[in-house]
Design a protein around this motif. Sequence first.
Motif, short mmCIF file in Angstrom:
data_model
loop_
_atom_site.label_atom_id
_atom_site.label_comp_id
_atom_site.label_asym_id
_atom_site.label_seq_id
_atom_site.Cartn_x
_atom_site.Cartn_y
_atom_site.Cartn_z
N PRO A 143 9.29 0.98 -5.52
CA PRO A 143 9.35 -0.12 -4.56
C PRO A 143 10.19 -1.27 -5.10
O PRO A 143 10.35 -1.42 -6.31
CB PRO A 143 7.89 -0.54 -4.41
N LYS A 144 10.73 -2.08 -4.19
CA LYS A 144 11.56 -3.22 -4.59
C LYS A 144 10.92 -4.52 -4.11
O LYS A 144 10.27 -4.56 -3.06
CB LYS A 144 12.97 -3.09 -4.00
N ILE A 145 11.13 -5.57 -4.89
CA ILE A 145 10.63 -6.90 -4.51
C ILE A 145 11.56 -7.52 -3.47
O ILE A 145 12.78 -7.51 -3.62
CB ILE A 145 10.54 -7.83 -5.74
N ALA A 146 10.95 -8.03 -2.40
CA ALA A 146 11.68 -8.85 -1.43
C ALA A 146 11.24 -10.29 -1.67
O ALA A 146 10.08 -10.63 -1.47
CB ALA A 146 11.36 -8.40 -0.01
N TYR A 147 12.17 -11.13 -2.11
CA TYR A 147 11.81 -12.49 -2.53
C TYR A 147 11.50 -13.41 -1.35
O TYR A 147 10.76 -14.38 -1.49
CB TYR A 147 12.93 -13.08 -3.39
N ARG A 177 0.29 0.13 -11.03
CA ARG A 177 0.30 -0.71 -12.23
C ARG A 177 1.71 -1.25 -12.47
O ARG A 177 1.88 -2.43 -12.81
CB ARG A 177 -0.16 0.11 -13.44
N ARG A 178 2.72 -0.41 -12.27
CA ARG A 178 4.10 -0.88 -12.44
C ARG A 178 4.44 -1.93 -11.38
O ARG A 178 5.12 -2.91 -11.67
CB ARG A 178 5.07 0.30 -12.35
N ALA A 179 3.95 -1.74 -10.16
CA ALA A 179 4.20 -2.71 -9.09
C ALA A 179 3.64 -4.07 -9.47
O ALA A 179 4.29 -5.11 -9.28
CB ALA A 179 3.60 -2.23 -7.78
N GLY A 180 2.42 -4.09 -10.00
CA GLY A 180 1.82 -5.35 -10.43
C GLY A 180 2.58 -5.99 -11.57
O GLY A 180 2.79 -7.21 -11.59
N ARG A 181 3.03 -5.17 -12.51
CA ARG A 181 3.79 -5.70 -13.65
C ARG A 181 5.11 -6.31 -13.19
O ARG A 181 5.49 -7.40 -13.66
CB ARG A 181 4.05 -4.59 -14.68
N GLU A 182 5.82 -5.63 -12.28
CA GLU A 182 7.12 -6.12 -11.84
C GLU A 182 6.98 -7.43 -11.08
O GLU A 182 7.82 -8.33 -11.22
CB GLU A 182 7.81 -5.07 -10.97
N MET A 183 5.94 -7.57 -10.28
CA MET A 183 5.74 -8.84 -9.57
C MET A 183 5.42 -9.96 -10.55
O MET A 183 5.93 -11.08 -10.42
CB MET A 183 4.63 -8.70 -8.53
N ALA A 184 4.60 -9.68 -11.54
CA ALA A 184 4.28 -10.70 -12.54
C ALA A 184 5.52 -11.15 -13.29
O ALA A 184 5.72 -12.36 -13.52
CB ALA A 184 3.24 -10.16 -13.53
N LYS A 185 6.39 -10.22 -13.64
CA LYS A 185 7.62 -10.57 -14.34
C LYS A 185 8.51 -11.48 -13.49
O LYS A 185 9.11 -12.43 -13.98
CB LYS A 185 8.38 -9.31 -14.74
N ARG A 235 8.21 -18.61 7.65
CA ARG A 235 8.90 -18.31 6.39
C ARG A 235 8.67 -16.84 6.06
O ARG A 235 7.62 -16.29 6.37
CB ARG A 235 8.34 -19.15 5.23
N LYS A 236 9.64 -16.22 5.43
CA LYS A 236 9.48 -14.83 5.01
C LYS A 236 8.67 -14.78 3.73
O LYS A 236 9.05 -15.38 2.72
CB LYS A 236 10.85 -14.17 4.80
N LEU A 237 7.56 -14.06 3.78
CA LEU A 237 6.68 -13.94 2.63
C LEU A 237 7.29 -13.01 1.59
O LEU A 237 7.75 -11.91 1.92
CB LEU A 237 5.33 -13.38 3.08
N ALA A 238 7.29 -13.44 0.33
CA ALA A 238 7.71 -12.56 -0.75
C ALA A 238 6.73 -11.39 -0.81
O ALA A 238 5.52 -11.57 -0.66
CB ALA A 238 7.73 -13.31 -2.08
N THR A 239 7.23 -10.19 -1.04
CA THR A 239 6.37 -9.02 -1.00
C THR A 239 7.02 -7.87 -1.75
O THR A 239 8.10 -8.02 -2.33
CB THR A 239 6.06 -8.61 0.46
N MET A 240 6.38 -6.74 -1.76
CA MET A 240 6.92 -5.53 -2.37
C MET A 240 6.62 -4.36 -1.45
O MET A 240 5.47 -4.14 -1.08
CB MET A 240 6.31 -5.31 -3.75
N ASP A 241 7.66 -3.63 -1.06
CA ASP A 241 7.50 -2.49 -0.17
C ASP A 241 6.79 -1.36 -0.89
O ASP A 241 7.13 -1.02 -2.03
CB ASP A 241 8.88 -2.04 0.30
N ALA A 242 5.79 -0.76 -0.24
CA ALA A 242 5.03 0.33 -0.85
C ALA A 242 5.59 1.71 -0.51
O ALA A 242 4.95 2.72 -0.78
CB ALA A 242 3.57 0.24 -0.43
N CYS A 243 6.78 1.77 0.11
CA CYS A 243 7.45 3.05 0.42
C CYS A 243 6.60 3.95 1.30
O CYS A 243 6.59 5.18 1.14
CB CYS A 243 7.83 3.79 -0.87
N ARG A 244 5.89 3.37 2.27
CA ARG A 244 4.89 4.11 3.02
C ARG A 244 5.48 5.27 3.84
O ARG A 244 4.97 6.38 3.81
CB ARG A 244 4.12 3.14 3.93
N THR A 245 6.52 4.98 4.62
CA THR A 245 7.09 6.04 5.45
C THR A 245 7.66 7.16 4.60
O THR A 245 7.49 8.36 4.90
CB THR A 245 8.19 5.47 6.37
N GLU A 246 8.33 6.79 3.51
CA GLU A 246 8.92 7.78 2.62
C GLU A 246 7.84 8.64 1.97
O GLU A 246 8.02 9.86 1.78
CB GLU A 246 9.78 7.10 1.56
#
Length: 340
Positions: free
Chosen positions: A330-334, A168-176, A291-302
């Motif tokens: 997770p952090k946004i990659a623009y 839910r936080r991931a979705g909120r941060e991307m929307a912001k 082009r590099k797609l904007a995305t958010m890392d889901a911290c999978r390996t960690e």
Amino acid sequence: MADDDPRPLTLRDVSEASGVSEMTVSRVLRNRGDVSETTRARVLEAAKTLGYVPNKIAGALASQRVNLVAVIIPSMRNMVFPEVMAGISAVLEDTDLQPVVGVTDYTPEKEERVLYEMLSWRPSGVIIAGIEHSEASKAMLKSSGIPVVEIMDTDGTPIDTAVGISHRRAGREMAKAILRAGYQKIGFLGTKMPLDYRARKRFEGFTEALAKGGVEVLEQEFYSGGSALAKGREMTQTILEREPELDFLYYSNDMIGAGGLLHLLDQGRKIPSEIGLAGFNGVELLQGLPRKLATMDACRTEIGTKAAEIIAARVDNPDASFEKIIELTPKIAYGDTLRH
């Protein structure tokens, strides 16, 4: 039995709950002997409600655990869970523990079957994707008497321990981030979400943050089945035919987002000035796109690493202290598709 009773369940517990002898319970669970269908149904229902799983380790080993860690995930067909497995394997290879994988295909019924079979071999721990399970699966996990780590999600109450991110936080941060960039006419493209709980939570967080900014999702497009570039192309074409004025497309995962990017480039659209887009997961394979797609890392390996560390530490020392919920950020990659 009380919910907090750490004692492993026995045939006697099922016998008392079903009102038949332990011998009859044993016959039913081993599918041996002549037992009426009424009695069989009563025993199976009692075992399922209690979360009882028969022990397949015979003889002198019957009271022990094997050096296996049950890892139960929904799919090996996308690029998310191999990275989780890499984190788990990297930790366990320095121990006596070995991961054994079961796949549920995102269905609660299959999760029950996989969990039942794996627990019958008395593993030393369980790592299981998601925090939502059927009542039968919850009962088995609670009654297993071993460390359980639910991974990928922290939006809920874990049975034992959880390691993941707040979707839910991931979705909120991307929307912001999208609103800060000035986009207003937003479309959402993603999986049908009745059983994809994490995608649904991201969508809920996303729409919640948009609403606080006075913006609504103008159009949506959903699909079922595996994520693929071709599906992303098709969905993007469809949603823009319905609503040509959209200026931003948010995809529930990177694979369909990459397909959308390729479609928009083929159409000669100006990205990100005319239309922006973003996905989710931070899939490294897609770094080779034009082009590099904007995305958010889901911290999978960690996530995999920390889950395995918890299991290993608690197997080595059952009294070891541990955090109930470990939430990663997770952090946004623009990239090149979201104005920043």
